[in-house]
Design a protein around this motif. Sequence first.
Motif, PDB file in Angstrom:
ATOM      1  N   TRP A  89      -6.754   5.505   3.187  1.00 47.35           N
ATOM      2  CA  TRP A  89      -6.173   5.270   1.870  1.00 47.35           C
ATOM      3  C   TRP A  89      -6.532   6.418   0.940  1.00 47.35           C
ATOM      4  O   TRP A  89      -7.636   6.964   1.006  1.00 47.35           O
ATOM      5  CB  TRP A  89      -6.722   3.992   1.246  1.00 47.35           C
ATOM      6  CG  TRP A  89      -6.312   2.718   1.909  1.00 47.35           C
ATOM      7  CD1 TRP A  89      -5.351   2.527   2.856  1.00 47.35           C
ATOM      8  CD2 TRP A  89      -6.864   1.429   1.654  1.00 47.35           C
ATOM      9  NE1 TRP A  89      -5.276   1.207   3.199  1.00 47.35           N
ATOM     10  CE2 TRP A  89      -6.190   0.505   2.480  1.00 47.35           C
ATOM     11  CE3 TRP A  89      -7.866   0.963   0.803  1.00 47.35           C
ATOM     12  CZ2 TRP A  89      -6.484  -0.855   2.471  1.00 47.35           C
ATOM     13  CZ3 TRP A  89      -8.161  -0.388   0.793  1.00 47.35           C
ATOM     14  CH2 TRP A  89      -7.464  -1.293   1.617  1.00 47.35           C
ATOM     15  N   CYS A  95      -6.291  -7.825   0.673  1.00 49.09           N
ATOM     16  CA  CYS A  95      -5.869  -7.796   2.072  1.00 49.09           C
ATOM     17  C   CYS A  95      -5.884  -9.197   2.675  1.00 49.09           C
ATOM     18  O   CYS A  95      -6.829  -9.954   2.442  1.00 49.09           O
ATOM     19  CB  CYS A  95      -6.821  -6.884   2.861  1.00 49.09           C
ATOM     20  SG  CYS A  95      -6.435  -6.755   4.614  1.00 49.09           S
ATOM     21  N   TRP A 146      -8.149  -3.137  -3.528  1.00 54.19           N
ATOM     22  CA  TRP A 146      -7.117  -3.275  -2.491  1.00 54.19           C
ATOM     23  C   TRP A 146      -7.640  -4.114  -1.324  1.00 54.19           C
ATOM     24  O   TRP A 146      -6.935  -4.980  -0.809  1.00 54.19           O
ATOM     25  CB  TRP A 146      -6.647  -1.908  -2.003  1.00 54.19           C
ATOM     26  CG  TRP A 146      -5.617  -1.281  -2.885  1.00 54.19           C
ATOM     27  CD1 TRP A 146      -5.797  -0.228  -3.738  1.00 54.19           C
ATOM     28  CD2 TRP A 146      -4.247  -1.659  -3.009  1.00 54.19           C
ATOM     29  NE1 TRP A 146      -4.618   0.068  -4.376  1.00 54.19           N
ATOM     30  CE2 TRP A 146      -3.651  -0.800  -3.952  1.00 54.19           C
ATOM     31  CE3 TRP A 146      -3.464  -2.649  -2.418  1.00 54.19           C
ATOM     32  CZ2 TRP A 146      -2.306  -0.889  -4.317  1.00 54.19           C
ATOM     33  CZ3 TRP A 146      -2.125  -2.737  -2.776  1.00 54.19           C
ATOM     34  CH2 TRP A 146      -1.552  -1.869  -3.707  1.00 54.19           C
ATOM     35  N   LEU A 148       0.828  -1.210   0.000  1.00 54.04           N
ATOM     36  CA  LEU A 148       0.000   0.000   0.000  1.00 54.04           C
ATOM     37  C   LEU A 148       0.859   1.256   0.000  1.00 54.04           C
ATOM     38  O   LEU A 148       0.586   2.217  -0.730  1.00 54.04           O
ATOM     39  CB  LEU A 148      -0.920   0.013   1.232  1.00 54.04           C
ATOM     40  CG  LEU A 148      -2.053  -1.006   1.269  1.00 54.04           C
ATOM     41  CD1 LEU A 148      -2.657  -1.069   2.661  1.00 54.04           C
ATOM     42  CD2 LEU A 148      -3.117  -0.679   0.233  1.00 54.04           C
TER      43      LEU A 148
END
Length: 144
Positions: A82, A97, A93, A34
């Motif tokens: 984010w 995870c 995203w 990230l």
Amino acid sequence: MRVMVIIKASKDSEAGVMPSEQLLADMGNFNEELVKAGVMQAGEGLHPSAKGVRVRFCGSQRTVTDGPFAETKELIAGFWIWKVASMQEAIEWARRCPNPMEGESEIEIRPVFEAEDFGEALTPQLREQEERLRAQFGQGGTPQ
């Protein structure tokens, strides 16, 4: 756009069960991805609600209640902020995870209000104040 990604608490996280070494490593690797992608702006895990308090507002009255809090499904175990191009990117995203809990878990994604969302109610004076405050706490000027 900025989003808050909320990791919902579980019975284990509320009981203070710490993540495994493997989960910590997996999450560390995910956080590294990230950061390298310029997505992650902040992220932290939270202690169980037993260590927290709630402040309830009713007019001018303030009531403080010590944790723990009963409804685990409504509690937060951690979060990220984010910066993404769209909600779809945030979802992509989140799908990558690692499972943040042993067993079943849930992540919630919510957009963060930006200055332009407030329209004319955010006067030039209020906008200037917002920008000054962001600069003071290290966010750098105009909200992104």
